[in-house]
Scaffold this motif. Structure first.
Motif, PDB file in Angstrom:
ATOM      1  N   LEU A  13      -2.543  15.296  10.593  1.00 41.29           N
ATOM      2  CA  LEU A  13      -2.747  17.746  10.225  1.00 41.29           C
ATOM      3  C   LEU A  13      -3.514  17.417  11.523  1.00 41.29           C
ATOM      4  O   LEU A  13      -3.148  18.553  12.065  1.00 41.29           O
ATOM      5  N   ILE A  14      -4.769  17.021  11.478  1.00 42.29           N
ATOM      6  CA  ILE A  14      -5.764  17.805  12.777  1.00 42.29           C
ATOM      7  C   ILE A  14      -5.081  18.159  13.907  1.00 42.29           C
ATOM      8  O   ILE A  14      -5.260  19.044  14.660  1.00 42.29           O
ATOM      9  N   ARG A  15      -4.321  16.827  14.477  1.00 42.22           N
ATOM     10  CA  ARG A  15      -4.254  17.124  15.706  1.00 42.22           C
ATOM     11  C   ARG A  15      -2.628  18.123  15.749  1.00 42.22           C
ATOM     12  O   ARG A  15      -2.503  18.638  16.605  1.00 42.22           O
ATOM     13  N   VAL A  33       0.373  -1.375  -0.012  1.00 38.85           N
ATOM     14  CA  VAL A  33       0.061   0.092  -0.287  1.00 38.85           C
ATOM     15  C   VAL A  33       0.770   1.112   0.047  1.00 38.85           C
ATOM     16  O   VAL A  33       1.636   1.163   0.853  1.00 38.85           O
ATOM     17  N   VAL A  34      -0.041   2.423  -1.144  1.00 37.52           N
ATOM     18  CA  VAL A  34       1.069   3.571  -0.926  1.00 37.52           C
ATOM     19  C   VAL A  34       0.005   4.280  -0.143  1.00 37.52           C
ATOM     20  O   VAL A  34      -0.714   4.236  -0.332  1.00 37.52           O
ATOM     21  N   SER A  35       0.610   4.940   1.368  1.00 36.49           N
ATOM     22  CA  SER A  35       0.244   6.033   1.960  1.00 36.49           C
ATOM     23  C   SER A  35       0.994   7.236   2.374  1.00 36.49           C
ATOM     24  O   SER A  35       2.036   6.860   2.668  1.00 36.49           O
ATOM     25  N   HIS A  36      -0.098   7.643   2.212  1.00 34.97           N
ATOM     26  CA  HIS A  36       0.982   9.681   3.293  1.00 34.97           C
ATOM     27  C   HIS A  36      -0.009   9.693   4.364  1.00 34.97           C
ATOM     28  O   HIS A  36       0.494  10.148   5.648  1.00 34.97           O
ATOM     29  N   ASP A  37      -0.808   9.023   5.019  1.00 34.14           N
ATOM     30  CA  ASP A  37      -1.383   9.351   6.302  1.00 34.14           C
ATOM     31  C   ASP A  37      -0.720   8.288   7.670  1.00 34.14           C
ATOM     32  O   ASP A  37      -0.608   7.070   7.467  1.00 34.14           O
ATOM     33  N   ARG A  38      -0.031   8.997   8.060  1.00 31.98           N
ATOM     34  CA  ARG A  38       1.205   8.840   9.833  1.00 31.98           C
ATOM     35  C   ARG A  38       0.317   8.240  10.089  1.00 31.98           C
ATOM     36  O   ARG A  38       0.097   6.672  10.102  1.00 31.98           O
ATOM     37  N   ALA A  72      14.058  -1.519   2.759  1.00 35.42           N
ATOM     38  CA  ALA A  72      13.133  -2.143   3.981  1.00 35.42           C
ATOM     39  C   ALA A  72      13.785  -1.975   4.942  1.00 35.42           C
ATOM     40  O   ALA A  72      14.344  -2.518   5.511  1.00 35.42           O
ATOM     41  N   TYR A  73      12.753  -2.107   6.532  1.00 35.81           N
ATOM     42  CA  TYR A  73      12.155  -2.036   7.637  1.00 35.81           C
ATOM     43  C   TYR A  73      11.269  -2.707   7.720  1.00 35.81           C
ATOM     44  O   TYR A  73       9.974  -2.881   7.406  1.00 35.81           O
ATOM     45  N   ARG A  74      11.531  -3.473   9.293  1.00 41.66           N
ATOM     46  CA  ARG A  74      10.821  -4.166  10.186  1.00 41.66           C
ATOM     47  C   ARG A  74       9.981  -2.912  10.440  1.00 41.66           C
ATOM     48  O   ARG A  74      10.889  -2.162  12.048  1.00 41.66           O
ATOM     49  N   GLY A  75       8.961  -3.573  11.513  1.00 40.73           N
ATOM     50  CA  GLY A  75       8.303  -2.725  11.675  1.00 40.73           C
ATOM     51  C   GLY A  75       7.159  -1.842  10.776  1.00 40.73           C
ATOM     52  O   GLY A  75       6.801  -1.484  10.286  1.00 40.73           O
ATOM     53  N   ASN A  76       6.588  -1.013  11.849  1.00 42.91           N
ATOM     54  CA  ASN A  76       5.124   0.549  11.212  1.00 42.91           C
ATOM     55  C   ASN A  76       6.207   1.445  10.593  1.00 42.91           C
ATOM     56  O   ASN A  76       7.229   1.450  10.962  1.00 42.91           O
ATOM     57  N   TYR A  77       5.434   2.452  10.807  1.00 44.91           N
ATOM     58  CA  TYR A  77       5.944   3.749  10.507  1.00 44.91           C
ATOM     59  C   TYR A  77       7.228   4.063  11.495  1.00 44.91           C
ATOM     60  O   TYR A  77       7.748   4.392  11.240  1.00 44.91           O
ATOM     61  N   GLU A  78       6.478   4.486  12.668  1.00 46.95           N
ATOM     62  CA  GLU A  78       7.321   4.968  13.585  1.00 46.95           C
ATOM     63  C   GLU A  78       8.549   4.103  14.071  1.00 46.95           C
ATOM     64  O   GLU A  78       9.072   4.878  14.319  1.00 46.95           O
TER      65      GLU A  78
END
Length: 743
Positions: free
Chosen positions: A704-706, A415-420, A440-446
């Protein structure tokens, strides 16, 4: 002297002696009059300046042109200007004839079969004995003098080129004026190349490849002349969920298209589905459209109907009963009876009510039909599902549902996404596209951000340590280079330096900076709507009795389900729509800057970014347009590319630049994060916080809202209300609502 058999020109022949060996050399001087007459016969309307320009080019000599193609490159464009009715082939034929006139020896040799040789040679040795007296004679052998009258006149050349430039500018202007009639844009297409192992190729040919993991190794992807990926590798393990991230314009969407179209090869037994096109609108109900994705189920049901019709008509063939029993068994194995319920759950999660699920697909807008395409993909469960910005078309409730649904996705997901928040929730792995490669990196975006930061920090430390070590060793070498006692040590140090791996300094990504213009200060009240109601028809009331206000310090975020009137409220605030009831008050000097969620549809795809700003705000210097575009990251050659060739995020930046060209003091932003990369969304949040005017924002991007929200307006139940507790409270309300739906 001889007469040319081809063009009747006078030919002067000489023989050169090279190192005592006589070699006949034929030097032809074609009569320029023949070329001139031919040009005038083909182009009777040619003006004097252009004629003298062409004549000057030809007079420079036939030796300047290897073939007629080079001659066409030199004068072809001028001849096209003179006679626009002639085709390119006509002009090329004319250039070919001119070259034959200028080089008659080729035609002469073809006609006669051989070259003519003089009766006696000229001996260089004899002439050299009397060198002082025969300088001019020797020079006549080696140097071919030119008639000064045939040289190009610089002033005439400059005048001709100026006239040609004027014609080209006029043609470009005519083309620009007709842009509005252009319906299609020609774009360069992406290309891919890939290296595959012989072992895998043989397995694929024999049909023995049953691997569920996908490996695409050593592949390149280019878009026109621009290389997007070079010698890249990507591995997708079955059952894992990959988030593909990277800056706008690096080729993420192109990579998905290369995989789905087969230009990047994967095992043929792996089914791939790329959610890119919306569902075609027809009379098929939405629920049935989703069910039709299951080809095996549809085939079995069709076969079951055919057999049942035959049996009902009185056919007593026992084979039919056996086939019907087998069909029922297969339907039971695939749980065909549960398919409608599963499809309905998916549609409901994406916002389709039971009534909407029975409506024909042609009654839905493009955004809803994209949701329908996503529902079909989730229902069909391919081996590899490719999603490109799936949250762009969804409201927050649907995004939360999709996040929960994909966490249990059984096959491979890219999936391509820019939603953090989406990238922190869904992926098990992150693929980072940068510098024409994929890491490649293991884990989520954080986890990816932490690991990447630490990795770059370690690489920089290693580079700096090596540089210090190199400097220390080099100092030793320079100090004792000429010391005989230390010669062996110096040589060993030199060899050691040569063997050290070459480390490069870490190239940091250029920080994305967006800058909104300074806003004119206004005294309150700024914006107020009192007892406002709006309906499109008596049966379609959007909201009623709404009371809201805003100031230049406002940072208001509007949220709610799709179809609850968020965009309608924005248009009422700006005066685009008139309330059915109630009053709208605004400051007389209030200037709105409106960013529409359909901004791409409002851009001229054939123009470049500078031209786009010129057409909207004419009369300003080019530097001002470029400065404005530069404030939003559209710099250098990118500002001169056609809008159609820009990525979605780059188009959004152009739309921001155009919006701010009018110096607004109140921004109304409707889904501004669609197509923006994570870094640009961060920059947008910072720019909004620094902006000195007011902001009303419709967005489903939690990050962005936050960042910017000071006040939250919620649309729903024919009302708009401000809620305490901000986005956290709203998310809790949505999650409770989703839990109630699943019970």
């Amino acid at each position: 002297m001889y007469i040319c058999n081809f063009c009747s020109c006078v030919i002067q022949a000489e023989v050169c002696v090279y190192v005592g060996h006589p070699v006949p050399v034929l030097i032809a001087f074609c009569n320029m009059a023949a070329c001139s007459e031919y040009i005038k016969s083909e182009f009777p309307l040619i003006d004097d300046d252009l004629y003298q320009y062409v004549e000057g080019i030809l007079a420079s000599g036939a030796d300047d042109f290897e073939d007629s193609g080079e001659l066409y490159d030199a004068i072809g464009e001028v001849l096209h200007e003179v006679a626009e009715e002639k085709s390119e082939m006509d002009i090329r034929n004319i250039c070919d004839k001119l070259l034959h006139i200028m080089k008659p020896e080729k035609a002469s040799m073809i006609n006669t079969g051989s070259a003519k040789v003089l009766n006696a040679p000229v001996h260089l040795a004899t002439m050299a004995a009397n060198l002082e007296n025969n300088v001019e004679a020797i020079k006549s052998i080696w140097v071919m003098s030119r008639d000064d009258g045939l040289k190009v006149d610089a002033k005439k050349l400059e005048k001709a080129e100026a006239k040609l430039q004027q014609k080209q500018e006029k043609r470009s202007q005519d083309s620009a004026n007709s842009r509005n009639t252009v319906t299609a844009v020609r774009l360069e297409s992406a290309t891919a190349s890939q290296v595959t192992s012989k072992k895998e190729a043989k397995m694929e040919d024999k049909g023995n490849n049953r691997a569920q993991d996908i490996r695409i190794e050593n592949f390149d992807v280019a878009f026109g002349n621009r290389v997007l990926l070079a010698a890249a590798d990507i591995t997708l393990a079955y059952g894992r969920r990959y988030g593909l991230v990277g800056r706008n314009g690096l080729g993420k969407t192109t990579l998905l298209r290369m995989i789905s179209s087969g230009q990047l090869r994967i095992p043929s037994h792996i089914s791939v589905l790329h959610v890119e096109q919306e569902v075609v609108g027809d009379d098929t109900p939405a629920l049935e459209s989703v069910l039709q994705c299951d080809a095996l189920r549809e085939e079995l049901l069709s076969k079951e109907r055919e057999i049942s019709v035959s049996i009902n008509k009185g056919c007593t063939d026992p084979e039919l009963s056996s086939q019907l029993t087998e069909v029922y068994a297969q339907l039971q194995n695939i749980e065909a009876d549960k398919a409608p319920a599963r499809a309905s759950i998916i549609l409901n999660g994406l916002g389709f009510t039971p009534e909407m699920q029975q409506r024909p697909t042609k009654e839905f807008s493009g955004g809803w039909r994209m949701r329908l395409a996503l529902a079909r993909a989730l229902f069909s469960r391919p081996d590899l599902l490719l999603l490109d910005e799936p949250t762009n078309m969804l409201d927050i409730k649907a995004i939360i549902w999709l996040e929960n649904y994909l966490q249990n996705w059984p096959t491979t997901l890219l999936v391509v996404s820019h939603d953090r928040n989406f990238l922190d929730t869904v992926p098990t792995d992150i693929l980072n596209l940068h510098s024409q490669r994929i890491d490649a990196y293991r884990g989520n975006y954080e986890n990816f951000e932490k690991t990447k930061t630490e990795k770059l920090r370690n690489q920089q430390r290693e580079f700096e340590a090596q540089q210090q070590h190199r400097a220390h060793v080099q100092e030793f070498i320079d100090r004792f280079r000429y010391n005989a006692n230390r010669a062996s040590s110096v040589q060993s140090k030199i060899k050691m330096l040569e063997k050290l791996p070459e480390l490069k300094a870490i190239e940091k990504d250029v920080e994305v900076i967006l800058k909104f213009p300074e806003a004119e200060a206004l005294s309150p009240p700024i914006l107020q709507i009192n007892e406002v109601s709006f309906c499109y028809s008596p049966n379609k009331v959007i909201f009623s009795n709404v009371n809201l206000g805003a100031t230049l310090e406002s940072r208001i975020c509007i949220v709610g389900d799709n179809g609850t009137g968020k965009t309608t409220l924005l248009k009422i605030i700006m005066g685009i729509l008139t309330p059915t009831k109630g009053i709208r008050h605004i400051h007389r000097n209030l200037k709105f800057g409106y960013f529409s969620q359909h901004h791409v549809d409002q851009l001229d795809m054939n123009a470049n970014s500078v031209e786009l700003l010129q057409s909207s705000y004419p009369g300003k210097p080019i530097e001002e347009y470029r400065r404005q575009l530069g404030s939003f990251g559209i710099t250098g050659d990118m500002a001169l590319q056609t809008v159609a060739s820009l990525s979605g995020g780059q188009k959004s930046r152009v739309a921001f630049a155009r919006m701010c060209m009018g110096s607004p003091n109140f921004l109304v932003l409707d889904e501004p994060t669609n197509h923006l990369d994570i870094e640009t969304i961060e920059a947008l949040g910072k720019a909004i916080n620094k902006y000195t005017g007011g902001v009303i924002l419709v967005s489903h991007d939690e990050r962005l809202i936050r960042m910017v929200c000071k006040e939250l307006w919620v649309c729903g139940n024919i009302s708009v209300r401000s809620i305490e507790g901000g986005f956290d409270e709203y998310r809790r309300l949505v999650e409770r609502e989703l839990e109630a739906q699943t019970k």
